[in-house]
Structures are given as C-alpha cells and as structure tokens.
Scaffold this active site. Sequence first.
Site, PDB file in Angstrom:
ATOM      1  N   ASP A   1       0.817  -1.229   0.000  1.00 32.59           N
ATOM      2  CA  ASP A   1       0.000   0.000   0.000  1.00 32.59           C
ATOM      3  C   ASP A   1       0.844   1.269   0.000  1.00 32.59           C
ATOM      4  OD1 ASP A   1      -2.277  -1.626   0.148  1.00 32.59           O
ATOM      5  OD2 ASP A   1      -2.151  -1.694   2.329  1.00 32.59           O
TER       6      ASP A   1
ATOM      7  N   GLY B   1      -4.681  -4.318  -3.882  1.00 32.63           N
ATOM      8  CA  GLY B   1      -5.609  -3.205  -4.074  1.00 32.63           C
ATOM      9  C   GLY B   1      -4.766  -2.023  -4.486  1.00 32.63           C
ATOM     10  N   HIS B   2      -4.681  -1.782  -5.780  1.00 28.84           N
ATOM     11  CA  HIS B   2      -3.856  -0.692  -6.307  1.00 28.84           C
ATOM     12  C   HIS B   2      -4.774   0.438  -6.766  1.00 28.84           C
ATOM     13  CE1 HIS B   2      -0.300  -3.637  -7.236  1.00 28.84           C
ATOM     14  NE2 HIS B   2      -0.624  -3.585  -5.963  1.00 28.84           N
ATOM     15  N   THR B   3      -4.647   1.575  -6.092  1.00 32.02           N
ATOM     16  CA  THR B   3      -5.545   2.696  -6.391  1.00 32.02           C
ATOM     17  C   THR B   3      -4.938   3.600  -7.447  1.00 32.02           C
ATOM     18  OG1 THR B   3      -6.033   2.635  -4.029  1.00 32.02           O
ATOM     19  CG2 THR B   3      -6.948   4.488  -5.287  1.00 32.02           C
TER      20      THR B   3
ATOM     21  N   ARG C   1      -5.866   0.397   8.518  1.00 31.47           N
ATOM     22  CA  ARG C   1      -4.466  -0.034   8.502  1.00 31.47           C
ATOM     23  C   ARG C   1      -3.789   0.368   9.814  1.00 31.47           C
ATOM     24  NH1 ARG C   1      -3.897   2.473   2.500  1.00 31.47           N
ATOM     25  NH2 ARG C   1      -4.659   0.699   1.330  1.00 31.47           N
TER      26      ARG C   1
ATOM     27  N   GLY D   1       0.290   1.447  -7.436  1.00 30.15           N
ATOM     28  CA  GLY D   1      -0.656   1.641  -8.549  1.00 30.15           C
ATOM     29  C   GLY D   1      -0.581   3.059  -9.069  1.00 30.15           C
TER      30      GLY D   1
ATOM     31  N   ASN E   1      -5.779 -10.180  -3.890  1.00 28.63           N
ATOM     32  CA  ASN E   1      -5.539  -9.589  -2.577  1.00 28.63           C
ATOM     33  C   ASN E   1      -4.904  -8.203  -2.734  1.00 28.63           C
ATOM     34  OD1 ASN E   1      -3.291 -10.911  -3.656  1.00 28.63           O
ATOM     35  ND2 ASN E   1      -2.350 -11.262  -1.664  1.00 28.63           N
TER      36      ASN E   1
ATOM     37  N   THR F   1      -9.815  -4.437   1.121  1.00 28.59           N
ATOM     38  CA  THR F   1     -10.640  -5.027   2.178  1.00 28.59           C
ATOM     39  C   THR F   1     -11.369  -3.996   3.040  1.00 28.59           C
ATOM     40  OG1 THR F   1      -8.764  -4.968   3.679  1.00 28.59           O
ATOM     41  CG2 THR F   1      -9.064  -6.998   2.423  1.00 28.59           C
ATOM     42  N   GLY F   2     -10.958  -2.718   2.994  1.00 33.61           N
ATOM     43  CA  GLY F   2     -11.577  -1.689   3.825  1.00 33.61           C
ATOM     44  C   GLY F   2     -11.128  -1.709   5.273  1.00 33.61           C
ATOM     45  N   ARG F   3     -10.213  -2.627   5.619  1.00 31.10           N
ATOM     46  CA  ARG F   3      -9.763  -2.726   7.016  1.00 31.10           C
ATOM     47  C   ARG F   3      -8.932  -1.505   7.394  1.00 31.10           C
ATOM     48  NH1 ARG F   3      -6.899  -8.559   7.441  1.00 31.10           N
ATOM     49  NH2 ARG F   3      -6.075  -7.957   5.425  1.00 31.10           N
TER      50      ARG F   3
HETATM   51  P1  GDP Z   1      -0.698   0.198  -3.619  1.00 34.74           P
HETATM   52  O1  GDP Z   1      -1.339  -1.043  -3.110  1.00 34.74           O
HETATM   53  O2  GDP Z   1       0.772   0.258  -3.349  1.00 34.74           O
HETATM   54  O3  GDP Z   1      -0.994   0.504  -5.056  1.00 34.74           O
HETATM   55  O4  GDP Z   1      -1.320   1.415  -2.759  1.00 34.74           O
HETATM   56  P2  GDP Z   1      -2.879   1.586  -2.334  1.00 34.74           P
HETATM   57  O5  GDP Z   1      -3.623   2.058  -3.507  1.00 34.74           O
HETATM   58  O6  GDP Z   1      -3.374   0.403  -1.615  1.00 34.74           O
HETATM   59  O7  GDP Z   1      -2.752   2.718  -1.220  1.00 34.74           O
HETATM   60  C1  GDP Z   1      -2.267   3.973  -1.495  1.00 34.74           C
HETATM   61  C2  GDP Z   1      -3.362   4.986  -1.157  1.00 34.74           C
HETATM   62  O8  GDP Z   1      -2.812   6.271  -1.074  1.00 34.74           O
HETATM   63  C3  GDP Z   1      -4.440   5.098  -2.217  1.00 34.74           C
HETATM   64  O9  GDP Z   1      -5.652   5.468  -1.616  1.00 34.74           O
HETATM   65  C4  GDP Z   1      -3.930   6.214  -3.111  1.00 34.74           C
HETATM   66  O10 GDP Z   1      -4.969   6.874  -3.818  1.00 34.74           O
HETATM   67  C5  GDP Z   1      -3.304   7.118  -2.097  1.00 34.74           C
HETATM   68  N1  GDP Z   1      -2.132   7.881  -2.517  1.00 34.74           N
HETATM   69  C6  GDP Z   1      -1.094   7.484  -3.318  1.00 34.74           C
HETATM   70  N2  GDP Z   1      -0.150   8.434  -3.349  1.00 34.74           N
HETATM   71  C7  GDP Z   1      -0.595   9.449  -2.558  1.00 34.74           C
HETATM   72  C8  GDP Z   1      -0.042  10.706  -2.165  1.00 34.74           C
HETATM   73  O11 GDP Z   1       1.065  11.102  -2.524  1.00 34.74           O
HETATM   74  N3  GDP Z   1      -0.805  11.465  -1.310  1.00 34.74           N
HETATM   75  C9  GDP Z   1      -2.014  11.074  -0.862  1.00 34.74           C
HETATM   76  N4  GDP Z   1      -2.673  11.872  -0.030  1.00 34.74           N
HETATM   77  N5  GDP Z   1      -2.547   9.894  -1.207  1.00 34.74           N
HETATM   78  C10 GDP Z   1      -1.845   9.095  -2.039  1.00 34.74           C
HETATM   79 MG    MG Z   2      -2.880  -1.644  -1.858  1.00 27.21          MG
END
Ligand code: GDP
Ligand code: MG
Length: 423
Positions: A12, A39-41, A305, A16, A37, A301-303
């Site tokens: 996380d 979750g890339h945002t 962190r 993504g 499993n 998962t919404g858990r």
């Molecule tokens: P991944 O699993 O490594 O792809 O990361 P996730 O998507 O699970 O978690 C990263 C979270 O942080 C997501 O909600 C992104 O939208 C958010 N995010 C990523 N980079 C930044 C940032 O520089 N600043 C903020 N505020 N949010 C970010």
């Molecule tokens: Mg993730």
Amino acid sequence: MLSAIVGINWGDEGKGRMVDLLSEDYDVVVRYQGGNNAGHTVINHLGKFILNLMPSGILRPEVVNVMGNGMVIDLEHLHKEMGRLIEAGVKITPENLKISDRAIICLPYHVMQDCLEEERLADAKYGSTRRGIAPVYGDKYMKKGIRIGDLLQPEALKKHLQGILDWKNLTITKVYKSEPVEFDAMWKWLETYGNPIKDYICDTGLYLDKAEKDNKKIMFEAQLGALRDIDFGIYPFTSSSNTIAAYAPIGAGIPNHKLHNVIGVMKAYSTCVGEGPFTCEIFGEEAEALRQAGGEYGAATGRPRRVGPFDVTASRYGVRMQGADIIALTKMDVLSGFEKIPVCVAYEIDGKQTTEFLFGDDLERAKPVIEYLKGWNCDITKCRKPQDLPQEAIDYIRYIEKAVECKIRYVSVGAEREEYIEF
Ligand code: GDP
Ligand code: MG
C-alpha cells in the site's frame, strides 16, 4: 528496457499510483505475482479505480497489459473486475490484455479453505485477506494447481479437476469438517468465468521475450512490499509469493532477461495491514490522527491499517532486498500540519540499538527508537517543483534519503496522476 516498480515497505505504498504515472513512457505493464488480494488505487482524469488483478497500465489505451505466470487468478473476480472497467469506458481486448497460460487459477475452494483456516486459528490468525491466496499458492507447490491454459484443453482438465477435488475434499471434510466441494459446481464455475477469457490466454513469456528484443519498454508492477515477501519478509506474516523485483522476470515468464532499473515505492510514514510484528506502530489518538490524514483503510478489504512513523531500519532493508535504484516517496502531503514528525531511527533489543533488520522473535521483542524532525504547517499538494516545498519538507526528504541510502527521484504529494515532484 525492463523496469520494476516495487514496494519497499508492507504494501500500500502507492505502487498503482506510480505505475499509472510512469507507464506513460512504457509499452507494456506486467503483474508478476499475487492475486486479487492486491488493491492498487489509481486516480486520474477517467476517475478513481481500485485494481485487484488488472495491471495498473490498463487505463492507458496504448499500453499492453500482461498477467504473468507468477500470478494466481480468481476467474470470477477477474470477470467482475473486467466488467466494471469496461463499463467505465476502459478498453480491454486481447490486444491490450494478455493472460499467461501458466498462471494458476484461484478457485472457490481456495477462498473457502483460507476462511476455514483463519477461523480455526482464531486469535492466532495471520490476518489473511481471505481471498484464497495462501491455499492456492500452497497447491501450486504441491503440484495440485489448475493453470489458466488448462481451460483450453477441457477434456484433460475434467480429469485433472476430478483428481484434485478427491484430494482437496479430504482436507475440507476430514480436517475442517466442512461440506465437500462438488465437481459439477466447480466445472460450471470454470466454464462460466473461464470461457469469456479464452481469447486472452497466451504464452506471455514468448510475447514478452519478443517485445524486449523489439526494444519495447516493459514495466513490472509488484504487489505488496519487501516486508511481505515469502522469503525475505516477516515470515509467516508474509504473502505467499515473492514480491521482490528479482522475481519479476521469473513471474513474468522471461527468466532469460535481466532488470535494468528498479523503482522502489516508499511511504513517507509506515502502514501495515494484517498481523505480525510492526515495531514502529503507534496507537490511540496519535495513530488515529495519522490514519485519518492518510485515509489509511485497505483498498481491497476496507480494514483500518495499522500506522506508525517512517521506519528507517525496515525501509533500508526493503531498499536492499528490492535492489532499488531510485525511490518514489509517496504521501508526503499527509505529514503536513504535524508540528514535529517522529521517525523510527533504530530498533532497541536487549539494551542495544541496531539498524539491521531482525529475525523472528528478536523482531517481536524489538522496541522503536524515536527521533523527531521539524514539521511544516502548510499545504504541499500544489507543489510541483522541489523549490516549491518548505525547507522542513526538503530536510525530511534529505534525511530519509541518507538514512535508506537510496536516491529519492519522485515525491508524491497527492493521489492524483499529476500531483508529484521530480527531484
Ligand atoms: P498500492 O497497493 O501500493 O498501489 O497502494 P494503495 O492504492 O493500496 O494505497 C495507497 C493509497 O494512497 C491510495 O488510496 C492512493 O490513492 C493514495 N495515494 C497514493 N499516493 C498518494 C499521495 O502522494 N498522497 C495522498 N494523499 N494519497 C496518495
Ligand atoms: Mg494496496
């Protein structure tokens, strides 16, 4: 050219988000391990997407996306995820998505076994995402897996499935005292969710080998981080696959090629989902403030962190295990407004301090050594150049860069594609 974008920490980190940004310069994006499993945002002009199985290059129409042999793929989840993306206007065809014939299928009985085992463990549970990942990787190494390419040979698959179910049902009925898995239900599931993807299945190793020889730029997208790697992570609180960059050419099907560039994605503070030692963890109000500021709830998962300050010891280890050439430091904006910023600079065990990562019970017993850096009290989300940042933020970046011994090239100051600074 082969680059990998990988996680330095517990996952996380914003992989993504970085893949979506940097894939502009790439022809191909490959997921090489893990399953849904992940979750890339990704947030860009098309909207907000949480990708579980799909490589994060899928939102760029000119990029070819590959799901490699190192992955485990839940076909039902894939069907739904593809459906959702297509509905949102994303192009997905056999031209821009290729699924490895050697990837392993994650079936409903893997999910069931994952849940049964976590329930059996009760308080000693691993904190699994309950998506069947450990059982399906277990079956792969037990040589009881079903591969994506098997869908193209239905007669052989039928026989194979029957043999596997005879074996699997021994565990389900005798160990867990649960109802046996029926052949007809599993066959129907494989047909329902397997048939629509038949045209996407190919020898992706062959495709990537040719793409590399044709001088295409290929990016590997990891799931989770170094501290969850099955070999080098905090075992057994790891994932069941190799999350490290060195595995990328293998999980992608081109073990005959070498990586040229590893981009480690590292969070400006620490978060962790699931159980296990998390030395720098903070609790109570301080933790809640950071969790809220960072929106730290699992994408898959919404858990909520678990959170803590930046951990020098764990991150330096992560940088080494990943062989990172450069770092993308994410979520810097989240630290804005804290008067002083704690950093876990070392671990203390038996009265001694160390910055080398610890093994097993030593890690369980380690205590964090905290120092404070000066914070900044302004919004940095609009900063686009290093000189736009307050001096305290620059100092924080330089401190971390020195501590983990790796150059920080990108600093992300927001979740959207353009919210970053290049150093
Ligand atoms: P991944 O699993 O490594 O792809 O990361 P996730 O998507 O699970 O978690 C990263 C979270 O942080 C997501 O909600 C992104 O939208 C958010 N995010 C990523 N980079 C930044 C940032 O520089 N600043 C903020 N505020 N949010 C970010
Ligand atoms: Mg993730």
